[in-house]
Design a protein around this motif. Sequence first.
Motif, PDB file in Angstrom:
ATOM      1  N   ALA A  10       0.952  -1.169   0.007  1.00  0.00           N
ATOM      2  CA  ALA A  10      -0.075  -0.048   0.184  1.00  0.00           C
ATOM      3  C   ALA A  10       0.982   1.124   0.032  1.00  0.00           C
ATOM      4  O   ALA A  10       2.114   1.355   0.392  1.00  0.00           O
ATOM      5  N   SER A  75       0.360   4.398  -5.472  1.00  0.00           N
ATOM      6  CA  SER A  75       0.018   3.617  -6.658  1.00  0.00           C
ATOM      7  C   SER A  75      -0.352   4.658  -7.764  1.00  0.00           C
ATOM      8  O   SER A  75      -0.733   5.866  -7.612  1.00  0.00           O
ATOM      9  N   THR A  77      -3.408   5.115  -8.981  1.00  0.00           N
ATOM     10  CA  THR A  77      -4.777   5.323  -8.738  1.00  0.00           C
ATOM     11  C   THR A  77      -4.670   6.449  -7.544  1.00  0.00           C
ATOM     12  O   THR A  77      -5.227   7.549  -7.460  1.00  0.00           O
ATOM     13  N   ASP A  78      -3.706   6.498  -6.586  1.00  0.00           N
ATOM     14  CA  ASP A  78      -3.643   7.314  -5.695  1.00  0.00           C
ATOM     15  C   ASP A  78      -2.926   8.662  -6.401  1.00  0.00           C
ATOM     16  O   ASP A  78      -3.385   9.862  -5.893  1.00  0.00           O
ATOM     17  N   THR A 171      -0.853  -1.849  -5.035  1.00  0.00           N
ATOM     18  CA  THR A 171      -2.374  -2.112  -4.799  1.00  0.00           C
ATOM     19  C   THR A 171      -2.951  -2.214  -6.153  1.00  0.00           C
ATOM     20  O   THR A 171      -3.874  -2.999  -6.088  1.00  0.00           O
ATOM     21  N   ASP A 172      -2.765  -1.330  -6.979  1.00  0.00           N
ATOM     22  CA  ASP A 172      -3.356  -1.716  -8.566  1.00  0.00           C
ATOM     23  C   ASP A 172      -3.012  -2.719  -8.993  1.00  0.00           C
ATOM     24  O   ASP A 172      -3.896  -3.325  -9.557  1.00  0.00           O
ATOM     25  N   ASN A 175      -4.827  -5.564  -6.910  1.00  0.00           N
ATOM     26  CA  ASN A 175      -6.001  -5.453  -7.138  1.00  0.00           C
ATOM     27  C   ASN A 175      -6.543  -6.013  -8.627  1.00  0.00           C
ATOM     28  O   ASN A 175      -7.336  -6.692  -8.849  1.00  0.00           O
TER      29      ASN A 175
ATOM     30  N   THR B  77      -9.910  -0.979  -5.367  1.00  0.00           N
ATOM     31  CA  THR B  77      -9.470  -0.125  -4.622  1.00  0.00           C
ATOM     32  C   THR B  77     -10.651   0.815  -4.262  1.00  0.00           C
ATOM     33  O   THR B  77     -10.641   1.070  -2.975  1.00  0.00           O
ATOM     34  N   ASP B 172      -7.984  -0.278 -11.909  1.00  0.00           N
ATOM     35  CA  ASP B 172      -6.840  -1.023 -11.304  1.00  0.00           C
ATOM     36  C   ASP B 172      -6.137  -1.701 -12.404  1.00  0.00           C
ATOM     37  O   ASP B 172      -4.790  -1.767 -12.224  1.00  0.00           O
TER      38      ASP B 172
END
Lengths: 189, 189
Positions: A10, A75, A77-78, A171-172, A175, B77, B172
């Motif tokens: 993470a 990530s 996404t973050d 995490t991407d 997932n 996510t 993701d």
Amino acid sequence: MFQVPIGVSARHIHLSLEHIALLFGNGYQLQVMKELSQPGQFAAKETVGIVGPKGEFASVRILGPARQQTQIEISRTDAFALGIHPPVRESGQIEGTPGLKVVGPQGEIELSQGVIVAARHIHFHTSDAEKWGIRDKQLLKVRVNGERPLIFEQVIARVSDQFALDMHIDTDEGNAAGVRTGDLAEWLE
Amino acid sequence: MFQVPIGVSARHIHLSLEHIALLFGNGYQLQVMKELSQPGQFAAKETVGIVGPKGEFASVRILGPARQQTQIEISRTDAFALGIHPPVRESGQIEGTPGLKVVGPQGEIELSQGVIVAARHIHFHTSDAEKWGIRDKQLLKVRVNGERPLIFEQVIARVSDQFALDMHIDTDEGNAAGVRTGDLAEWLE
């Protein structure tokens, strides 16, 4: 069949001693919450906030011990949520990367660089690498047979007698594959 | 080499006519913001809020036209952030899935089911499928050569004369591969 345990990372931050002092006070020592798979590495009890132009995360875990330079691993996404565009990089290669504001209980810092999306990699102890005929920096193809099976290409091998066998993805990636820490990946070639 | 354009789907919601009325008022018509790759499908100008036990998203895009049943598609996510655990499913298969609260300008609904993580899939027009010898529901292996190359396995083929050629993955998966909408994937087998 060569199997490797997976660790899904993470978002987290590694801090320099100087930055620990600025965020937590002079001489502050990080406290160990949990040992990590790599020898000597730990998740600290402490967290910090990180603030980007578009969004922020309140409680980002610090990983210890202190490093030469502060580095934030998030990530993609973050990164969209924060509003920054860090490159995919190996750990330590932070030249030209974006920064962020980091907020601690005793102060805050405006980093000019240090944010990366970590390139997926496998830590090999030298003995594992020798056994499997893998060299440092070799790019591997690794199958992850989770709920959403996929094959990661260009997984970087990192070999050292300081490392324990572990594949690190973010995490991407975790997932997208439908896997979690402790699941197994299979080295194909 | 058989190439397929990629569409990376961000979190979105499909609404039933009944739910459009509850959220936006009786007889409300969704307005078209942008046509999507699949014929007749569009991103609406309207958004709704979705609220889970742990977190929420304020502006989730509605995709039109109205469907028989309301369905929310999020990434894993997103699911962690919301605090729910939807299964990976094909579109339409919402039995036994978790719900969420949906908030519109004129009302809100507490869904008892309808949230999924969409299983990756490729829409084939019947003529493309015939040309390539692919049948509906076939599981494909597809390489995505982005910044972070990988091979997706078990990509579901969906064949219809109502479809246009397009591979749908979620954020993701797009971020794990380092690709965005309009990049190309390559069918391997």
